[in-house]
Design a protein around this motif. Structure first.
Motif, short mmCIF file in Angstrom:
data_model
loop_
_atom_site.label_atom_id
_atom_site.label_comp_id
_atom_site.label_asym_id
_atom_site.label_seq_id
_atom_site.Cartn_x
_atom_site.Cartn_y
_atom_site.Cartn_z
N TYR A 1 -2.89 6.15 -6.42
CA TYR A 1 -3.79 6.24 -5.28
C TYR A 1 -4.95 5.25 -5.33
CZ TYR A 1 -1.01 10.39 -4.59
OH TYR A 1 0.05 11.23 -4.42
N LYS A 20 -4.77 2.20 -6.41
CA LYS A 20 -4.21 0.95 -5.90
C LYS A 20 -3.91 1.04 -4.42
CE LYS A 20 -2.35 -0.78 -10.21
NZ LYS A 20 -1.19 -1.33 -10.91
N SER A 21 -3.49 2.21 -3.95
CA SER A 21 -3.21 2.33 -2.52
C SER A 21 -4.51 2.23 -1.71
CB SER A 21 -2.44 3.61 -2.19
OG SER A 21 -3.22 4.76 -2.32
N LYS A 35 -3.37 7.19 5.68
CA LYS A 35 -2.96 7.10 4.28
C LYS A 35 -4.15 6.80 3.37
CE LYS A 35 1.41 8.08 4.37
NZ LYS A 35 2.54 7.28 3.99
N ALA A 82 0.82 -1.19 0.00
CA ALA A 82 0.00 0.00 0.00
C ALA A 82 0.87 1.26 0.00
CB ALA A 82 -0.93 -0.01 1.21
N GLU A 83 1.88 1.23 0.83
CA GLU A 83 2.78 2.38 0.93
C GLU A 83 3.50 2.64 -0.38
OE1 GLU A 83 4.33 5.64 2.89
OE2 GLU A 83 2.80 4.27 3.62
N CYS A 84 3.92 1.58 -1.05
CA CYS A 84 4.61 1.74 -2.34
C CYS A 84 3.69 2.38 -3.37
CB CYS A 84 5.11 0.40 -2.85
SG CYS A 84 6.47 -0.27 -1.89
N HIS A 85 2.44 1.94 -3.41
CA HIS A 85 1.48 2.53 -4.35
C HIS A 85 1.27 4.01 -4.02
CE1 HIS A 85 0.58 -1.24 -6.22
NE2 HIS A 85 0.04 -1.77 -5.12
N PHE A 86 1.16 4.32 -2.73
CA PHE A 86 0.96 5.70 -2.32
C PHE A 86 2.13 6.56 -2.75
CE2 PHE A 86 1.06 9.30 0.57
CZ PHE A 86 -0.26 9.72 0.56
N SER A 102 -5.18 9.16 0.41
CA SER A 102 -5.35 8.62 -0.94
C SER A 102 -6.67 9.08 -1.54
CB SER A 102 -5.29 7.09 -0.92
OG SER A 102 -4.03 6.64 -0.51
N TYR A 152 -4.79 -0.46 1.24
CA TYR A 152 -5.05 -0.06 2.64
C TYR A 152 -6.36 -0.66 3.13
CZ TYR A 152 -1.16 3.23 2.65
OH TYR A 152 0.10 3.79 2.62
#
Length: 82
Positions: A10, A12-13, A36, A1-5, A40, A17
């Protein structure tokens, strides 16, 4: 999730999440995930969804440092700033 963010993906994040919060509703990163997730949604211009998430963060983690960030985002959005 963090990588997508961090990669500004967003949509995907949001999915990642939400998945984390479903699998680990009481996980040690719950407040982080909610913040997050709200951010997002903001970046996707889904402001109503972001407000709901920030309010959830405040309800579940009222004493956390992240609660202050959630309050700030709620206040900014209430004033109509993008």
């Amino acid at each position: 999730a963090e990588c997508h963010f961090e990669k500004k993906k967003y949509g995907k994040s949001v999915a990642a999440y939400k998945s984390y919060l479903q699998v680990r509703p009481d996980g040690d990163k719950g407040a982080d995930a909610l913040l997050k997730l709200g951010l997002s949604y903001e970046r996707l211009h889904a402001l109503n969804e972001a407000r709901v998430i920030f309010k959830q963060l405040l309800a579940r983690f009222p004493e956390s440092a992240l609660a202050e960030l959630a309050k700030a985002h709620l206040n900014n959005k209430a004033e109509g700033t993008p």
